[in-house]
Structures are given as structure tokens and as C-alpha cells.
Design an enzyme around this catalytic site. Structure first.
Site, PDB file in Angstrom:
ATOM      1  N   GLU A  43       0.818  -1.217   0.000  1.00 34.47           N
ATOM      2  CA  GLU A  43       0.000   0.000   0.000  1.00 34.47           C
ATOM      3  C   GLU A  43       0.849   1.264   0.000  1.00 34.47           C
ATOM      4  OE1 GLU A  43      -4.263  -1.269   2.002  1.00 34.47           O
ATOM      5  OE2 GLU A  43      -3.160   0.356   2.917  1.00 34.47           O
ATOM      6  N   HIS A  76       8.491 -26.624  -2.081  1.00 38.23           N
ATOM      7  CA  HIS A  76       7.805 -27.713  -2.792  1.00 38.23           C
ATOM      8  C   HIS A  76       6.604 -27.197  -3.574  1.00 38.23           C
ATOM      9  CE1 HIS A  76      10.217 -30.875  -0.777  1.00 38.23           C
ATOM     10  NE2 HIS A  76      10.419 -29.860   0.051  1.00 38.23           N
ATOM     11  N   LYS A  88     -14.073   0.079  -3.273  1.00 36.76           N
ATOM     12  CA  LYS A  88     -15.130   0.434  -2.314  1.00 36.76           C
ATOM     13  C   LYS A  88     -16.249   1.176  -3.033  1.00 36.76           C
ATOM     14  CE  LYS A  88     -12.215   1.096   1.758  1.00 36.76           C
ATOM     15  NZ  LYS A  88     -11.687   2.092   2.668  1.00 36.76           N
TER      16      LYS A  88
HETATM   17  O1  PA5 Z   1      -3.228   1.196   6.024  1.00 31.32           O
HETATM   18  C1  PA5 Z   1      -4.358   1.617   5.926  1.00 31.32           C
HETATM   19  O2  PA5 Z   1      -4.647   2.811   6.137  1.00 31.32           O
HETATM   20  C2  PA5 Z   1      -5.518   0.706   5.554  1.00 31.32           C
HETATM   21  O3  PA5 Z   1      -5.109  -0.574   5.237  1.00 31.32           O
HETATM   22  C3  PA5 Z   1      -6.502   0.619   6.700  1.00 31.32           C
HETATM   23  O4  PA5 Z   1      -5.835   0.126   7.827  1.00 31.32           O
HETATM   24  C4  PA5 Z   1      -7.701  -0.269   6.359  1.00 31.32           C
HETATM   25  O5  PA5 Z   1      -8.278   0.129   5.136  1.00 31.32           O
HETATM   26  C5  PA5 Z   1      -8.750  -0.191   7.466  1.00 31.32           C
HETATM   27  O6  PA5 Z   1      -9.173   1.124   7.649  1.00 31.32           O
HETATM   28  P1  PA5 Z   1      -9.909   1.579   8.963  1.00 31.32           P
HETATM   29  O7  PA5 Z   1      -9.006   1.380  10.113  1.00 31.32           O
HETATM   30  O8  PA5 Z   1     -10.249   3.020   8.736  1.00 31.32           O
HETATM   31  O9  PA5 Z   1     -11.159   0.716   9.097  1.00 31.32           O
END
Ligand code: PA5
Length: 445
Positions: free
Chosen positions: A287, A308, A422
Site C-alpha cells: 500500500e 515444494h 469500495k
Molecule cells: O493502512 C491503511 O490505512 C488501511 O489498510 C486501513 O488500515 C484499512 O483500510 C482499514 O481502515 P480503517 O481502520 O479506517 O477501518
């Protein structure tokens, strides 16, 4: 200076020359300047950088008390969260305690993770595991609005209320924004104890906040040692000198290998308990770096298991990847292999030694085979499995990730790509306000 993780770059020398490393020094320094000068992209999200020292000590004490209460009054802790809101906790618990934690837990609750998918089968299984058990719930969402955990919490809130009536609120712990979001509003209305995800700490950098620490403490891990380890890393990794900062050297090699058309980094370990750590690493780097059509694809494998399955490809398939091997120098527990009197299986040549010695030969043999096959190998040596090393490792990877992303020229701290699915999901589900998108998408289906 104390350095828990050591980068062993002995096996990379046939792929990256000292002069190539030298040539990126100025870029590493520039990335370091952006990070510590708080002048790079996303600099509002640098709270993790000083977190090992600069954390809310009162809340830290509340985290420990909440964990003690959960340990006393619960057979099961349900951790509701997705992405950065659950991976760090799960990684820590499996790494520090066991990948079979739930089967082995004696004085601490079993921990099940909900709200990290939308599978009804998965949810039903967890609900049935909760039957007849005392439960606590830790719902974790920085935004307080993410669909997967919100939907799971709706179901567990009902379960808790039907089981405990008015006392349900005393068993629900919310980790969310300090003032905004649906979850914060609900927590205030219902009187749940709340814990804060600091504004300046993004989800995937939040394991050392209440996000990770409540479940980790409930599993019986030592939070002080974790923070101390992270603090050691903060001190040890504060210089841009590649001779002494292995975290930056690792980022430098990643960057060079990426430019040499290595598109995939495979994080390898020889311990199954590292599996979820690798999932945490994948989110952290995936990310943070994967944007603007750039970045290394983070993958992982546990050897010798995956030798394997994936081993053939790594040895002999398209030359797209390099491996970063996490070499845990001392396993949590060893196993001594005795001599068999009749050597019925011909394996006495393996006996009279610990199993870790055999695992080490597998590691050494594999590194040599894979590098011979043209896959570069970096090795990160981790002295042991304990809270201190875990804290150090978290900080090491977080900082390597931020430096890598700045060297790549991307903002490490946003995730615009996560929004696209989303939006489509909301539109297809008929969420009010998404009518036009729904019509357009349905034509494409
Ligand atoms: O790193 C990030 O910001 C995301 O992966 C969030 O942790 C994830 O989308 C969950 O978001 P939230 O904590 O707002 O529910």
C-alpha cells in the site's frame, strides 16, 4: 551500537556492485532528509517515527488494564478490523506466541479475527466457536466507517447485547479516531471504553498504538519490551550512513534491484510463525509503494514448505524477483534428533543434533541454489523470537518502507487505489448517492 536486525549482503554481490550501492547514497540521504525534515509527501502521517518514545503513557496503562480484564473475564477475544487495523496484532501474536496460538493458549483468551472479509461462512464459523463462551470484542477502525468491520461489529454487538444485556458495553473496546467517525459516535453513546488511533499514524503504521497493542497484550505479550525494542531501532536507525544503518542499506538494495527490473520482492522465512508477519509486511510495502504505476510487488513464502510449490519458479522461472530472507538465528524452541539404534530410515546422518541445524542447512543450500539460478538474495538476520526483537523489526520495516517509497518518488502514506473497489461495491449494493455509478457499472457486468 545495538542492532537487532543485521543485513547480510554477502549473497547479493554478484548482482549489485559496491559502486552501484555508492551511487544511490545521495538518494538515500535525500529520502532521509525528506523523512526527518518532515518535508516529503504525506508528512502529516509521521507519528510512527517517534512513537516508541512519544506515546500516550496514560492510554498505554489503560491498554494494559483492559488486556488484564479481558484475560480474566473472557474465553474469547474477537478482534474486528481489516488491513492495518488487524494485521499487525495478528502478526505479533502468531510470531511471538505461536501460529497455533488458539490451540496452545492457557491463561489467555483465544483470539478470533472478524471483519477482515465478507464471507458468511467464515462469520458463521466464528459465531459457532463463541457459543457458550465468555467473549470480549475489540473493534478497530481508524476511519470508523470501513464496511467489512462495521458489518461484523453490527453482528457481534447484537450477540453481546443478547448475551450480556446492559453489561455488554463493559466487554466492548473501541479503537478509533479520537473525535470523528460513526464508531466513535456509537462508542460515546453506548459507553464503550475507547482507545485512539493517533491522527498522524496511518493504519498500516499503527501496530505500536492501541490498534495492535490491546490484542497483543491480551495474548500475554510484554508491551514494555516491544516498545523498548522499537525505541532501540529508533535510535540505531536514525543516521543516513549506509555503513551503520542496515535499514537504509536494505532500502538502497531494494531500490537498485527494482531499477534492474526486479518487479517482485519475495519475503522468505523458515518459520511458519512468521507467516502473518509477512502478511503485515505485504500490506505495509504494497500500500505504501504500489502507486503511480511504480513499486515492487511484495510476495512471501515460508520455506521449506513452499520450496515444494514455488521453489521451482524461484529457481528456474522468469527472472522477475529477488528474495529477502528473514533468518531467525535462534528458534523459540529447538528439538534434539536422537540416533535410531537400527537406522531404519537411513536418516542417522541427521541425528545427534538440533532440528534448527538442519533448517539452517536448508536455508544455506537454498540461498546458494537460488542465487546460482539468478535470483538475488538479501538476508535479514534476526537474533531471536521475542518482544524486543519484534518491536525492533516493526520499526525497521516501517522505516525501510518510508525510505524506499521516498526513493521511488511516491507518497508512502496514502492509499488512493484502495478507494476504487469500495466505490464500485457501494454503487452495486445500491448505497444512496451512488445511483449514476450503479447504472454505469451494471452495463459492464
Ligand atoms: O493502512 C491503511 O490505512 C488501511 O489498510 C486501513 O488500515 C484499512 O483500510 C482499514 O481502515 P480503517 O481502520 O479506517 O477501518
Amino acid at each position: 551500537m545495538y542492532m537487532a536486525i543485521k543485513l547480510n549482503d554477502r549473497y547479493i554481490s554478484s548482482f549489485v556492485s559496491p559502486s552501484e550501492l555508492e551511487s544511490v547514497k545521495s538518494q538515500v540521504s535525500a529520502a532521509h532528509g525528506l523523512l526527518h525534515g518532515r518535508s516529503g509527501q504525506g508528512s502529516d502521517f509521521l507519528g510512527w517515527l517517534d512513537l516508541p518514545e512519544n506515546y500516550d503513557k496514560n492510554e498505554f496503562a489503560r491498554i494494559k488494564s483492559a488486556a488484564e480484564k479481558i484475560k480474566k473475564d473472557s474465553d474469547i477475544l474477537i478482534v474486528i478490523g481489516i488491513g492495518g487495523s488487524y494485521l499487525g496484532a495478528r502478526a505479533a501474536i502468531e510470531f511471538l506466541r505461536s501460529s497455533n496460538y488458539n490451540e496452545l493458549a492457557k491463561d489467555t483468551p483465544r483470539i478470533y479475527y472478524a471483519g477482515n472479509n465478507i464471507s458468511p461462512s467464515y462469520l458463521n464459523e466464528i459465531l459457532s466457536l463463541c457459543e457458550g463462551k465468555d467473549i470480549s470484542v475489540n473493534v478497530i477502525s481508524k476511519s470508523g466507517t470501513t464496511t467489512e468491520p462495521a458489518l461484523a461489529f453490527r453482528i457481534f454487538k447484537e450477540l453481546m447485547e443478547s448475551k450480556y444485556g446492559a453489561d455488554a458495553a463493559k466487554r466492548i473496546y473501541c479503537t478509533t479516531d479520537k473525535s470523528k467517525g460513526t464508531l466513535k459516535k456509537l462508542a460515546d453513546q453506548q459507553g464503550y471504553e475507547t482507545f485512539v488511533v493517533p491522527d498522524d499514524v496511518g493504519g498500516r503504521f499503527s501496530v505500536l498504538t492501541a490498534v495492535g497493542l490491546i490484542p497483543i497484550a491480551a495474548a500475554g505479550c510484554d508491551l514494555d519490551a516491544i516498545m523498548a525494542g522499537a525505541g532501540e531501532a529508533r535510535n540505531a536507525l536514525a543516521t543516513d550512513n549506509l555503513e551503520t544503518n542496515d535499514c537504509y542499506k536494505y532500502a538502497a538494495y531494494r531500490s537498485i534491484l527494482n531499477r534492474k527490473n526486479k518487479a517482485v520482492e519475495m519475503l522468505v522465512s523458515y518459520e511458519p510463525r512468521f507467516t502473518m508477519m509477512a502478511e503485515w509486511y505485504k500490506q505495509l510495502f504494497g500500500e505504501s509503494e504500489g502507486k503511480d504505476q511504480k513499486g515492487l510487488f511484495p510476495a512471501s513464502a515460508v520455506f521449506s514448505t513452499d520450496l515444494h510449490s514455488l521453489g521451482q519458479f524461484i529457481q528456474d522461472g522468469s527472472r522477475v524477483m529477488f528474495e529477502t530472507v528473514v533468518d531467525i538465528k535462534n528458534p523459540d524452541k529447538d528439538y534434539f534428533i536422537k540416533k535410531s539404534p537400527d537406522n531404519f530410515d537411513g536418516l542417522n546422518f541427521l541425528s545427534e543434533q538440533n532440528m534448527s541445524a538442519i533448517n539452517r542447512k536448508a536455508l544455506e543450500g537454498t540461498i546458494l541454489a537460488h542465487t546460482d539460478g539468478g535470483t538475488p538474495n538479501l538476508v535479514l538476520e534476526l537474533p531471536a523470537v521475542n518482544e524486543h526483537e519484534f518491536g525492533y523489526m516493526v520499526y525497521f520495516f516501517e522505516k525501510a518502507c518510508a525510505i524506499s517509497a521516498y526513493m521511488l518518488g511516491v507518497n508512502p502514506f496514502d492509499q488512493p487505489g484502495v478507494e476504487s473497489y469500495k466505490k464500485n461495491m457501494f454503487a452495486l449494493l445500491g448505497k444512496p448517492g451512488f445511483e449514476a455509478e450503479k447504472a454505469a457499472l451494471e452495463k459492464k457486468l
